[in-house]
Design a protein around this motif. Structure first.
Motif, PDB file in Angstrom:
ATOM      1  N   ASP A   1      32.628 -33.933 -12.503  1.00  0.00           N
ATOM      2  CA  ASP A   1      33.243 -35.004 -13.283  1.00  0.00           C
ATOM      3  C   ASP A   1      34.690 -34.673 -13.631  1.00  0.00           C
ATOM      4  OD1 ASP A   1      30.849 -36.408 -13.279  1.00  0.00           O
ATOM      5  OD2 ASP A   1      30.160 -35.511 -15.157  1.00  0.00           O
ATOM      6  N   HIS A   2      35.044 -33.424 -13.514  1.00  0.00           N
ATOM      7  CA  HIS A   2      36.401 -32.963 -13.812  1.00  0.00           C
ATOM      8  C   HIS A   2      36.933 -32.189 -12.610  1.00  0.00           C
ATOM      9  CE1 HIS A   2      36.215 -33.985 -18.138  1.00  0.00           C
ATOM     10  NE2 HIS A   2      34.931 -33.710 -18.003  1.00  0.00           N
ATOM     11  N   PRO A   3      38.242 -32.206 -12.376  1.00  0.00           N
ATOM     12  CA  PRO A   3      38.781 -31.596 -11.157  1.00  0.00           C
ATOM     13  C   PRO A   3      38.851 -30.080 -11.176  1.00  0.00           C
ATOM     14  CG  PRO A   3      40.569 -32.460 -12.489  1.00  0.00           C
ATOM     15  CD  PRO A   3      39.295 -32.894 -13.148  1.00  0.00           C
ATOM     16  N   VAL A   4      38.619 -29.433 -12.328  1.00  0.00           N
ATOM     17  CA  VAL A   4      38.856 -27.990 -12.377  1.00  0.00           C
ATOM     18  C   VAL A   4      37.875 -27.204 -11.506  1.00  0.00           C
ATOM     19  CG1 VAL A   4      40.049 -28.012 -14.590  1.00  0.00           C
ATOM     20  CG2 VAL A   4      37.557 -27.749 -14.540  1.00  0.00           C
ATOM     21  N   GLU A   5      36.665 -27.727 -11.308  1.00  0.00           N
ATOM     22  CA  GLU A   5      35.739 -26.999 -10.430  1.00  0.00           C
ATOM     23  C   GLU A   5      36.260 -27.025  -8.987  1.00  0.00           C
ATOM     24  OE1 GLU A   5      33.411 -28.062  -7.929  1.00  0.00           O
ATOM     25  OE2 GLU A   5      34.266 -30.074  -7.927  1.00  0.00           O
ATOM     26  N   ARG A   6      36.919 -28.109  -8.595  1.00  0.00           N
ATOM     27  CA  ARG A   6      37.517 -28.177  -7.259  1.00  0.00           C
ATOM     28  C   ARG A   6      38.706 -27.231  -7.167  1.00  0.00           C
ATOM     29  NH1 ARG A   6      41.606 -31.617  -5.384  1.00  0.00           N
ATOM     30  NH2 ARG A   6      41.275 -33.101  -7.081  1.00  0.00           N
TER      31      ARG A   6
END
Length: 377
Positions: A342-347
């Protein structure tokens, strides 16, 4: 060195385009593994695929310092696109710096003109960081070389329009390697299935197979046996591209973490006001600024025609290690939310890891740096 008004305008233009065209598409394209060739053509047509090369051949004649800031702006919005610009620039470097005048006039304008995409083929299944151990052969047969072997971990494999390929023309160690410019439609050139990577999924990475690929002698770049030196020279510049990409990625992770920490409340106040999180964010900001400063210093040496191999390795090492740490900390700041898509930080976390590996692993960078220190004593 203060940026020129032209450079400031260029970086601002790229920032606007990247914000408008790249950021909205990045997450979905990475999820689907869709390469944005239309965006790359668009960036090429406005001159971003030839920024550091001479205007004579259609390049932008921009200093490396400016080119790298452009790459960072792209990377902050979409690392795959920044990687494309960096790898394409790397692929053109041998021709631009070691090609004859006739070769440059004939091929370079098309290569950097915007419609064509390049790939750089040095690594092999059993010769990654040890480039001198490559086994792909190039045997002279009349007016052409016949290339046989395989290249591994090739960015743009299967979608590039030309391949800069390094192959062994003799068994004379590092003096037995030569460089060739090979069109994608050359018979005998084929590609493996795209690797299933943990990040940068929109950027295809494949094996490149060479099965009796016939390359005219006129497409050899530099003299026979000059390839190893050409490859290392290209990588010195390419490592600065990776440093800029890593810095842009780290900046994106930092911005996402700060935005979340301003909005998320715990114990009656935004979590950014809690010293534990605030200090973590401060360290992240310091890491980003440090990485940026290092690649800029290295780029200025490059632009001044001073030795910069040591500085390029330091910049690549620090920027990519910092990007990994900043992305890791960004996930931590978001807590459970940071572990979801749901948030880009994992990418960003997944994408940061490969920065420590390609264009020479960070262990190799430490080796380069230590050897430079030994020889400079």
């Amino acid at each position: 060195m203060l940026p020129t008004p032209e450079a400031v305008d260029l970086i601002g233009l790229v920032r606007d385009i990247a914000e408008r065209e790249l950021r909205p598409r990045a997450a979905a394209a990475e999820e689907a593994g869709e390469y944005p060739r239309d965006l790359i053509r668009m960036l090429g047509r406005i001159g971003l695929l030839g920024l550091p090369y001479e205007e004579t051949y259609g390049g932008g004649a921009q200093p490396y310092e400016v080119y790298l800031q452009v790459v960072e702006e792209l990377a902050e919005r979409w690392a795959t696109v920044a990687l494309t610009v960096s790898v394409h620039t790397l692929s053109c470097w041998p021709l631009a710096t070691h090609g004859t005048l006739e070769q440059r006039k004939r091929w370079l304008p098309n290569l950097i003109g915007g419609d064509l995409l390049g790939a750089y083929c040095l690594s092999e299944p059993h010769a990654g960081s040890d480039a001198a151990a490559l086994t792909t052969r190039a045997v002279l047969d009349g007016d052409a070389y016949v290339l046989t072997g395989a290249k591994a971990w090739i960015t743009h494999g299967g979608i590039a329009d030309f391949y800069t390929i390094f192959a062994r023309t003799s068994d004379d160690g590092t003096r037995g390697i030569s460089c060739f410019l090979v069109p994608a439609d050359t018979p005998g050139l084929s590609f493996g299935a795209p690797e299933k990577k943990m990040g940068l999924s929109a950027s295809p990475t494949t094996i490149v197979n060479l099965d009796g690929v016939r390359v005219p002698v006129e497409r050899r770049i530099g003299r026979e046996g000059d390839g190893f030196g050409i490859a290392l020279g290209a990588l010195n510049s390419g490592r600065l591209g990776v440093a800029a990409i890593a810095t842009g990625l780290a900046e994106a992770a930092l911005r996402a973490a700060v935005a979340y920490a301003r909005e998320r409340e715990q114990f009656g106040q935004p979590i950014i006001d809690h010293q534990g999180l605030g200090f973590l964010l401060a360290d992240m900001a310091a890491a980003v600024e440090s990485a940026r400063a290092l690649y800029v210093v290295a780029a200025r040496r490059h632009d001044a025609s001073q030795p910069f191999r040591h500085q390029a390795s330091v910049a690549k090492l620090v920027a990519t290690d910092n990007a990994m740490q900043v992305a890791t900390d960004a996930v931590q700041v978001l807590g459970g939310a940071g572990y979801t898509r749901d948030h880009p930080v994992e990418r960003y976390f997944r994408e940061a890891k490969v920065m420590q590996i390609f264009e020479g692993t960070n262990q190799i960078q430490r080796l380069v740096i230590s050897r430079e220190l030994r020889s400079s004593g």
